[in-house]
Design a protein around this motif. Sequence first.
Motif, PDB file in Angstrom:
ATOM      1  N   PRO A   1       1.029  -1.176  -0.011  1.00 51.89           N
ATOM      2  CA  PRO A   1      -0.146   0.092   0.218  1.00 51.89           C
ATOM      3  C   PRO A   1       0.795   1.160   0.005  1.00 51.89           C
ATOM      4  O   PRO A   1       1.933   1.314   0.478  1.00 51.89           O
ATOM      5  N   CYS A   2       0.484   2.196  -0.485  1.00 46.57           N
ATOM      6  CA  CYS A   2       1.018   3.548  -0.604  1.00 46.57           C
ATOM      7  C   CYS A   2       0.845   4.257   0.637  1.00 46.57           C
ATOM      8  O   CYS A   2       0.427   5.373   0.540  1.00 46.57           O
ATOM      9  N   ASP A   3       1.198   3.998   1.774  1.00 43.05           N
ATOM     10  CA  ASP A   3       0.932   4.439   2.971  1.00 43.05           C
ATOM     11  C   ASP A   3       1.660   5.908   3.119  1.00 43.05           C
ATOM     12  O   ASP A   3       1.073   7.022   3.557  1.00 43.05           O
ATOM     13  N   GLU A   4       2.733   6.128   2.633  1.00 42.98           N
ATOM     14  CA  GLU A   4       3.439   7.400   2.630  1.00 42.98           C
ATOM     15  C   GLU A   4       2.667   8.434   1.862  1.00 42.98           C
ATOM     16  O   GLU A   4       2.515   9.784   2.431  1.00 42.98           O
ATOM     17  N   THR A   5       2.086   8.432   0.705  1.00 41.93           N
ATOM     18  CA  THR A   5       1.407   9.168   0.017  1.00 41.93           C
ATOM     19  C   THR A   5       0.013   9.471   0.974  1.00 41.93           C
ATOM     20  O   THR A   5      -0.394  10.745   1.084  1.00 41.93           O
ATOM     21  N   LEU A   6      -0.392   8.362   1.349  1.00 49.98           N
ATOM     22  CA  LEU A   6      -1.737   8.798   2.261  1.00 49.98           C
ATOM     23  C   LEU A   6      -1.491   9.480   3.424  1.00 49.98           C
ATOM     24  O   LEU A   6      -2.323  10.235   3.885  1.00 49.98           O
ATOM     25  N   GLU A   7      -0.350   9.099   4.033  1.00 51.74           N
ATOM     26  CA  GLU A   7      -0.146   9.993   5.321  1.00 51.74           C
ATOM     27  C   GLU A   7       0.398  11.299   5.068  1.00 51.74           C
ATOM     28  O   GLU A   7      -0.077  12.128   5.878  1.00 51.74           O
ATOM     29  N   LEU A   8       0.833  11.596   3.933  1.00 53.90           N
ATOM     30  CA  LEU A   8       1.023  12.957   3.451  1.00 53.90           C
ATOM     31  C   LEU A   8      -0.378  13.692   3.145  1.00 53.90           C
ATOM     32  O   LEU A   8      -0.462  14.858   3.734  1.00 53.90           O
ATOM     33  N   VAL A   9      -1.385  13.098   2.763  1.00 57.87           N
ATOM     34  CA  VAL A   9      -2.515  13.759   2.662  1.00 57.87           C
ATOM     35  C   VAL A   9      -2.994  14.011   3.878  1.00 57.87           C
ATOM     36  O   VAL A   9      -3.696  15.315   3.953  1.00 57.87           O
ATOM     37  N   CYS A  10      -3.127  13.251   4.800  1.00 58.34           N
ATOM     38  CA  CYS A  10      -3.683  13.273   6.024  1.00 58.34           C
ATOM     39  C   CYS A  10      -2.941  14.414   6.894  1.00 58.34           C
ATOM     40  O   CYS A  10      -3.817  14.979   7.668  1.00 58.34           O
ATOM     41  N   GLU A  11      -1.581  14.576   6.777  1.00 57.34           N
ATOM     42  CA  GLU A  11      -0.869  15.502   7.274  1.00 57.34           C
ATOM     43  C   GLU A  11      -1.386  17.011   6.848  1.00 57.34           C
ATOM     44  O   GLU A  11      -1.516  17.968   7.636  1.00 57.34           O
ATOM     45  N   LYS A  12      -1.824  17.178   5.685  1.00 56.02           N
ATOM     46  CA  LYS A  12      -2.285  18.429   4.939  1.00 56.02           C
ATOM     47  C   LYS A  12      -3.377  18.750   5.154  1.00 56.02           C
ATOM     48  O   LYS A  12      -3.953  19.798   5.400  1.00 56.02           O
ATOM     49  N   PHE A  13      -4.283  17.641   5.364  1.00 60.66           N
ATOM     50  CA  PHE A  13      -5.800  17.870   5.894  1.00 60.66           C
ATOM     51  C   PHE A  13      -5.823  16.920   7.197  1.00 60.66           C
ATOM     52  O   PHE A  13      -6.417  15.757   7.047  1.00 60.66           O
ATOM     53  N   PRO A  14      -5.667  17.508   8.293  1.00 58.96           N
ATOM     54  CA  PRO A  14      -5.706  16.717   9.599  1.00 58.96           C
ATOM     55  C   PRO A  14      -7.257  15.979   9.878  1.00 58.96           C
ATOM     56  O   PRO A  14      -7.192  15.243  10.736  1.00 58.96           O
ATOM     57  N   THR A  15      -8.204  16.407   9.233  1.00 56.34           N
ATOM     58  CA  THR A  15      -9.482  16.044   9.560  1.00 56.34           C
ATOM     59  C   THR A  15      -9.661  14.608   8.910  1.00 56.34           C
ATOM     60  O   THR A  15     -10.669  13.776   9.243  1.00 56.34           O
TER      61      THR A  15
END
Length: 118
Positions: free
Chosen positions: A11-25
């Motif tokens: 899975p592409c965890d790094e990309t998904l975590e980056l998105v969640c970092e930019k959009f904390p909700t």
Amino acid sequence: MKFTTETAWFPCDETLELVCEKFPTLCYFYQSEESGLVEYWTNDQESKYFPEKYIADLCTPDDKWYKEYFVNQTEVFKWFEVISGQSVESITEILAIAEQWKDENDKSFCNIYEYAAG
């Protein structure tokens, strides 16, 4: 919000975590398949977004190919009964029938996978 990513092997965890970092909700749930390594993953433990828990990939002796997704084993058994014309109550029984199919066509197969916690 929904989007799809494609990577090799995991899975592409790094990309998904980056998105969640930019959009904390936001938080993310995924379902991942790597058939070459026989790895099937999901982090959706409650099956809220990805209800499928099993994948059946098979080729019958008459060269009919199937790849189907199921929410539970009962659905797998019912589906296989329709395909094979035989009653089954376990994955072991399904795999035994698939082995018998090899006598008719050595290229026939049946693989059943369960998504694991990722």
